[in-house]
Structures are given as C-alpha cells and as structure tokens.
Design an enzyme around this catalytic site. Structure first.
Site, PDB file in Angstrom:
ATOM      1  N   HIS A 170       0.781  -1.171   0.022  1.00 40.63           N
ATOM      2  CA  HIS A 170       0.051  -0.080   0.049  1.00 40.63           C
ATOM      3  C   HIS A 170       0.977   1.254   0.135  1.00 40.63           C
ATOM      4  O   HIS A 170       1.864   1.188   0.666  1.00 40.63           O
ATOM      5  CB  HIS A 170      -1.030  -0.059   1.131  1.00 40.63           C
ATOM      6  CG  HIS A 170      -2.075   0.957   1.051  1.00 40.63           C
ATOM      7  ND1 HIS A 170      -1.997   2.345   1.480  1.00 40.63           N
ATOM      8  CD2 HIS A 170      -3.455   0.711   0.629  1.00 40.63           C
ATOM      9  CE1 HIS A 170      -3.154   2.874   1.179  1.00 40.63           C
ATOM     10  NE2 HIS A 170      -3.843   2.050   0.852  1.00 40.63           N
ATOM     11  N   ASP A 209      -7.915  -5.552   0.001  1.00 39.99           N
ATOM     12  CA  ASP A 209      -8.320  -6.276  -0.987  1.00 39.99           C
ATOM     13  C   ASP A 209      -8.043  -8.062  -0.868  1.00 39.99           C
ATOM     14  O   ASP A 209      -8.504  -8.763  -1.642  1.00 39.99           O
ATOM     15  CB  ASP A 209      -7.979  -5.907  -2.442  1.00 39.99           C
ATOM     16  CG  ASP A 209      -8.403  -4.642  -2.649  1.00 39.99           C
ATOM     17  OD1 ASP A 209      -9.817  -4.505  -2.460  1.00 39.99           O
ATOM     18  OD2 ASP A 209      -7.867  -3.723  -3.090  1.00 39.99           O
TER      19      ASP A 209
HETATM   20  N1  CMC Z   1       4.302  -7.427  -4.608  1.00 40.25           N
HETATM   21  C1  CMC Z   1       5.488  -7.451  -4.994  1.00 40.25           C
HETATM   22  N2  CMC Z   1       6.267  -6.373  -4.902  1.00 40.25           N
HETATM   23  C2  CMC Z   1       5.776  -5.227  -4.505  1.00 40.25           C
HETATM   24  C3  CMC Z   1       4.358  -5.107  -4.178  1.00 40.25           C
HETATM   25  C4  CMC Z   1       3.621  -6.427  -4.620  1.00 40.25           C
HETATM   26  N3  CMC Z   1       2.417  -6.447  -4.269  1.00 40.25           N
HETATM   27  N4  CMC Z   1       3.937  -3.967  -3.863  1.00 40.25           N
HETATM   28  C5  CMC Z   1       4.983  -3.158  -3.764  1.00 40.25           C
HETATM   29  N5  CMC Z   1       6.161  -3.715  -4.130  1.00 40.25           N
HETATM   30  C6  CMC Z   1       7.381  -3.572  -4.404  1.00 40.25           C
HETATM   31  C7  CMC Z   1       7.556  -2.668  -5.550  1.00 40.25           C
HETATM   32  O1  CMC Z   1       8.056  -3.439  -6.720  1.00 40.25           O
HETATM   33  C8  CMC Z   1       8.708  -1.840  -4.942  1.00 40.25           C
HETATM   34  O2  CMC Z   1       9.953  -2.281  -5.106  1.00 40.25           O
HETATM   35  P1  CMC Z   1      11.388  -1.455  -5.399  1.00 40.25           P
HETATM   36  O3  CMC Z   1      11.274  -0.422  -4.388  1.00 40.25           O
HETATM   37  O4  CMC Z   1      12.379  -2.371  -5.484  1.00 40.25           O
HETATM   38  O5  CMC Z   1      11.001  -0.700  -6.831  1.00 40.25           O
HETATM   39  C9  CMC Z   1       8.544  -1.289  -3.764  1.00 40.25           C
HETATM   40  O6  CMC Z   1       7.553  -2.536  -3.091  1.00 40.25           O
HETATM   41  C10 CMC Z   1       7.362  -0.219  -3.565  1.00 40.25           C
HETATM   42  O7  CMC Z   1       6.296  -0.309  -4.396  1.00 40.25           O
HETATM   43  P2  CMC Z   1       5.763   0.775  -5.477  1.00 40.25           P
HETATM   44  O8  CMC Z   1       4.853   0.109  -6.493  1.00 40.25           O
HETATM   45  O9  CMC Z   1       6.802   1.725  -5.695  1.00 40.25           O
HETATM   46  O10 CMC Z   1       4.628   1.368  -4.282  1.00 40.25           O
HETATM   47  P3  CMC Z   1       3.396   2.259  -4.666  1.00 40.25           P
HETATM   48  O11 CMC Z   1       3.030   2.956  -3.235  1.00 40.25           O
HETATM   49  O12 CMC Z   1       3.608   3.104  -5.926  1.00 40.25           O
HETATM   50  O13 CMC Z   1       2.398   1.217  -4.931  1.00 40.25           O
HETATM   51  C11 CMC Z   1       0.403  -0.275  -4.723  1.00 40.25           C
HETATM   52  C12 CMC Z   1       1.194   0.618  -3.990  1.00 40.25           C
HETATM   53  C13 CMC Z   1      -0.853  -0.938  -3.722  1.00 40.25           C
HETATM   54  C14 CMC Z   1      -0.086   0.067  -5.807  1.00 40.25           C
HETATM   55  C15 CMC Z   1       1.442  -1.609  -4.758  1.00 40.25           C
HETATM   56  O14 CMC Z   1       1.967  -2.096  -3.777  1.00 40.25           O
HETATM   57  C16 CMC Z   1       0.637  -2.889  -5.635  1.00 40.25           C
HETATM   58  O15 CMC Z   1       0.763  -3.020  -6.731  1.00 40.25           O
HETATM   59  N6  CMC Z   1       0.365  -3.771  -4.906  1.00 40.25           N
HETATM   60  C17 CMC Z   1      -0.627  -4.828  -5.648  1.00 40.25           C
HETATM   61  C18 CMC Z   1      -1.902  -4.375  -6.043  1.00 40.25           C
HETATM   62  C19 CMC Z   1      -2.773  -4.109  -4.820  1.00 40.25           C
HETATM   63  O16 CMC Z   1      -3.021  -4.899  -3.943  1.00 40.25           O
HETATM   64  N7  CMC Z   1      -3.592  -2.857  -4.547  1.00 40.25           N
HETATM   65  C20 CMC Z   1      -4.599  -2.502  -3.665  1.00 40.25           C
HETATM   66  C21 CMC Z   1      -4.315  -1.531  -2.884  1.00 40.25           C
HETATM   67  S1  CMC Z   1      -5.131  -1.139  -1.489  1.00 40.25           S
HETATM   68  C22 CMC Z   1      -6.916  -1.200  -1.815  1.00 40.25           C
HETATM   69  C23 CMC Z   1      -7.016   0.212  -2.622  1.00 40.25           C
HETATM   70  O17 CMC Z   1      -6.494   1.338  -2.816  1.00 40.25           O
HETATM   71  O18 CMC Z   1      -7.933   0.086  -3.651  1.00 40.25           O
END
Ligand code: CMC
Length: 457
Positions: free
Chosen positions: A319, A376
């Site tokens: 998140h 989720d």
């Molecule tokens: N699986 C593997 N690696 C992950 C994941 C994951 N689910 N989420 C984040 N990371 C890693 C990512 O690769 C990155 O690594 P690095 O720093 O080496 O590049 C690091 O963690 C930070 O991730 P980010 O994508 O830069 O973080 P963000 O804040 O931009 O994204 C997120 C947050 C929710 C989009 C992301 O964690 C994600 O894609 N999660 C899976 C989708 C998901 O479950 N979404 C629901 C969110 S909660 C409900 C809602 O808001 O709707």
C-alpha cells in the site's frame, strides 16, 4: 443536517523551511503547516510565483493535494480514523448508514437524524425507467464496471434538478441519490450479465439487506435474508467507505475542481477504481490464487513477485500509505472466517490465502519493503463465498466508496483554498524545431512500426 464550512482550516502556519538554490546561493523561506494530526508539510503554494521553480513528484508520493477533515491514516502504525473514530470501532459498533452520515456530515447522527437520513436514502433507491434502457446498449458479456462507468455518468442526463453545484440543496440531493442508487445500478449490471430481470429495491429493507436482496433474489422464488451475511455486507461497505486521497477519490476531486456535475465526477471515480492497482485488486487476488493453485506453489510465486524482470506482483499486498498491516484487512480477515463458517464452506482458496500471507510475511523482501496484506486480500474470498462472481467485486467496492467520493467532493466545494486541479510537468520532449514537409522526412523502416511508435516516446 448541516452543510457547515469545513473545519480543516484549523491547519495553522507555524515554523518554516528554507530552500536554497545551490547554483546562486539564493534562499527562500517556505512556511510549514501542521494539521490536527499527521506529518508536517511544506507549503509550496507560493513557490512558483516567487521563484519560478516547480516541484516534481510523480504519483504524489510526497504531496498533499488538499486539506481534509474526513479521514486520517497513520500508515506506519496502521491507524485509520473516520472523523476521529477508528475503523475497528465503526466496523464493530456502527452500521453503514450511520457511517455514511458520519462521513458526509462530520458527526455521528442522533436517532432522529439517522431516521431522517435513512428514510431519505430509501426514498431514492429506484432508477428511472429510461435509465434502465441504457443497459440494453451493452453486450451481456460486458464487465459490470464498464456498465457502472456508463450508467452512473448517464445520471447527469436524468437529474437536471441536482447539477447546480452552487446550490446546497441540489448538492445534498445528488449526494443522497448517488448513495441510494448505487446498489440498484450495480445489481442491475449483475442481473443484466445473467439475462435475468432487473431487481426492485424493497424500501422496508435496510441498505445492506437491499444489496443482498437485489443481487440474489429473483421473481420466481422467495429470497431469505441471512442475518450473518447482511452483517458481513454491511461491514464490507463500512470498510470500503473512505480512504482519504486515494487514486479514485483524487480523481473525483480533480474532476470536481473544474465545476463538473457530481454524477460525472463519481463516474470518473468509478473508472479510476477499476484499475488492478486500486479497487480492481480484489478481482486480481482471486485470479492470482487460481493461478497459484496449491500450497506447494506458493514459494515459487513469492519469489516471482520479487523478480524485477517479471511483472507479477502479489495482489492484495502493499500500500502507498500503510507500512504496517492495513487495519481494514484485519477486520476483513475475521469477517471472512465468520462468513465461511456460517455458509459451511471449507474454502481451499482461503486456506491458500492464509498460507500465502504467512509465507510472504516471513519473507525478507516483503519484510524489508514493509508489504502487508491490504483490504483487497480477503474481500474477494468473502464475496465469492456469498455468490458474487469476480467481476462484481469492484462493483461492491464502488458501492461502499461512493459516500467517500461524495463527501470529499462536498468538502472540496466549500474549501476557499481549492482551485482547479492543474499540475505542471517536467517537459522532456524536443526543443523548438522547424516543420519539415512530408516528402522530405525519410523515416527509417523501424520508426514506422506501431510497436516502435508505442514504446513510450
Ligand atoms: N508484490 C511485490 N512487490 C511489491 C508489491 C507487491 N504487491 N507492492 C509493492 N512492491 C514493491 C515494488 O516492486 C517496489 O519495489 P522497489 O522499491 O524495489 O522498486 C516497492 O515494493 C514499492 O512499491 P511501489 O509500487 O513503488 O509502491 P506504490 O506505493 O507506488 O504502490 C501499490 C502501492 C498498492 C500500487 C502496490 O503495492 C501494488 O501494486 N500492490 C498490488 C495491488 C494491490 O493490492 N492494490 C490494492 C491497494 S489497497 C486498496 C485500494 O487502494 O484500492
């Protein structure tokens, strides 16, 4: 019910930061702001005007886009408060209608206020016959979220009496209408995909009873409401009701900042919610669990999620704000167990999900990056057990989130500091050049291929 000026103006200016241009040694004082709780902020509103310098923050990772008094999150400690009340307490003691009132109007209602709000919402549950005809323009196989975007957007063509955003009464009417009609619109999208007649809301039923009744009843037989499932739906709606400046809420605010009508703004929120990184993640979690298939494959997928050359991520994990367990996920996990117990379902997907959670939480990569299950992760399992197809999961999220979207839209409209949302950019394109006539251009063959052209130039 009051439509009072938002008290977010408590945010006061205290001390300051200094920004120095190291190329010239010139410095500027930037005021700092603090809210009622949470991080300190640097107020950069005047920065461009005074210095000609812009800030760069793709994805708003360090930027507060507005003031708000609706929801507070402390992502490090895993705290979520709506109008000061913790999500755990609301999920345990409140109900969805009361939480809607709280989000919209700032306080828990008195019995009279609650009864009057509840009655007004029940009064708006039906949809216009003409609106029902919109559905027939969609393929039966259309994703219900595609239908939601279209039908909710179309509401603005039906309710000319509530699109003057300068009129408090029209704003109230649009807010109540949207909350009331979302379950009906969602249930019609579901029934349409099945080729079944559209449901009729029953106004003697509560909001959550109506959600279940409209989704699962059919005119050919009686539908018996199960109180445990009604309570679970109510909790799911509370858990999704608001989550401060997430992508879809920010989309609603941005759309609304131009003065767009509320129905169009909420349709834009639904479109943003649909993406798999946001509300579409609940659907993606179930697809992922299907793909993983069995417990002996978990290790492989946990490693796959860490491979930078592989696009796979553990859906339902991570998140932007929470660097701790998402407090909504804890409630959702318990609700999931209750529902499966009542339904007598021994769900292998739940067992797989729990094992996956256990293994990921022990893995160094997930520990280091503070990736915990989010809301989720468990919601899809509950909804599936209740009989919802995966394509309806995000629709349920949208039904719950509508009150959050509309509360933020309402708050934005009375905030004197709010302007039209208009970010700037870091321009990376060509500098000024002369136009070349088409017969003198001589592109290489590579540059005429579509895949080259779409590479993101
Ligand atoms: N699986 C593997 N690696 C992950 C994941 C994951 N689910 N989420 C984040 N990371 C890693 C990512 O690769 C990155 O690594 P690095 O720093 O080496 O590049 C690091 O963690 C930070 O991730 P980010 O994508 O830069 O973080 P963000 O804040 O931009 O994204 C997120 C947050 C929710 C989009 C992301 O964690 C994600 O894609 N999660 C899976 C989708 C998901 O479950 N979404 C629901 C969110 S909660 C409900 C809602 O808001 O709707």
């Amino acid at each position: 019910m009051s439509d009072k000026q938002n008290p977010a103006d408590q945010a006061n200016t205290t001390d300051s930061f200094t920004l120095t241009d190291n190329s010239t040694g010139e410095s500027w004082r930037l005021p700092s702001r603090v809210g009622a709780m949470g991080n300190r902020l640097i107020d950069i509103k005047a920065l461009y005007g005074e210095t000609g310098v812009l800030t760069y923050d793709p994805g708003f990772t360090s930027t507060a886009s507005c003031k708000s008094s609706i929801t507070f999150i402390n992502g490090v400690e895993g705290v979520l408060l709506h109008r000061g009340y913790s999500i755990d307490e609301l999920a345990a003691k409140s109900d969805f209608m009361e939480t809607c009132y709280l989000l919209l109007y700032g306080e828990l209602p008195t019995p009279e206020q609650k009864a009057s709000f509840d009655a007004d919402i029940r009064n708006h549950t039906l949809i216009h016959e003409q609106l029902a005809r919109f559905y027939s323009g969609f393929m039966r196989s259309a994703h219900p979220m595609a239908i939601m975007v279209g039908v909710v957007g179309a509401l603005s063509a039906f309710y000319h009496d509530s699109i003057d955003i300068t009129d408090i009464e029209q704003r109230r009417l649009a807010a109540h209408r949207l909350i009331a009609k979302m379950p009906t619109i969602g249930a019609c999208a579901f029934k349409y995909s099945l080729g079944l007649p559209f449901p009729t809301p029953r106004n003697e039923l509560s909001y959550s009873e109506n959600v279940l009744q409209m989704m699962f009843s059919n005119p050919a037989e009686d539908y018996k409401l199960n109180p445990v499932l009604v309570k679970a739906i109510d909790k799911i709606l509370i858990l999704h009701a608001d989550h401060e400046q997430n992508a879809s809420t920010s989309t609603v605010r941005l759309a609304g900042s131009s003065g767009a009508n509320p129905y169009a703004c909420i349709a834009s929120g639904i479109a943003s919610l649909w993406g798999p990184a946001h509300g579409g993640a609940n659907e993606a979690v179930l697809k992922m669990l299907d793909e993983i298939g069995s417990a002996d494959q978990i290790d492989k997928y946990v490693k796959k999620a860490q491979d930078k050359n592989d696009k796979f991520r553990l859906m339902g994990f991570g998140h932007r704000v929470y660097k701790n367990y998402d407090p909504r996920a804890t409630v959702m996990r318990n609700t999931c167990h209750e529902v499966l117990k009542v339904l007598g379902i021994n769900n292998p997907q739940l067992e797989l999900a729990m094992k996956l959670e256990e293994m990921a939480l022990k893995d160094a990569y997930f520990i280091d990056k503070k990736l915990y299950p989010n809301v989720d992760f468990y919601s899809g399992i509950i909804l599936k057990a209740m009989g919802f197809p995966t394509s309806m999961f995000t629709v349920m999220f949208a039904i719950g989130r509508t009150v959050g979207w509309i509360s933020h839209w309402k708050e934005m409209l009375v905030d004197d500091e709010q302007k039209i949302g208009r970010p700037r950019q870091l321009y990376m394109g060509e500098t000024k050049r002369r136009y070349v006539p088409i017969d003198k251009r001589g592109h290489t063959e590579k540059k005429t291929s579509w895949s080259w052209l779409w590479k993101g130039k």
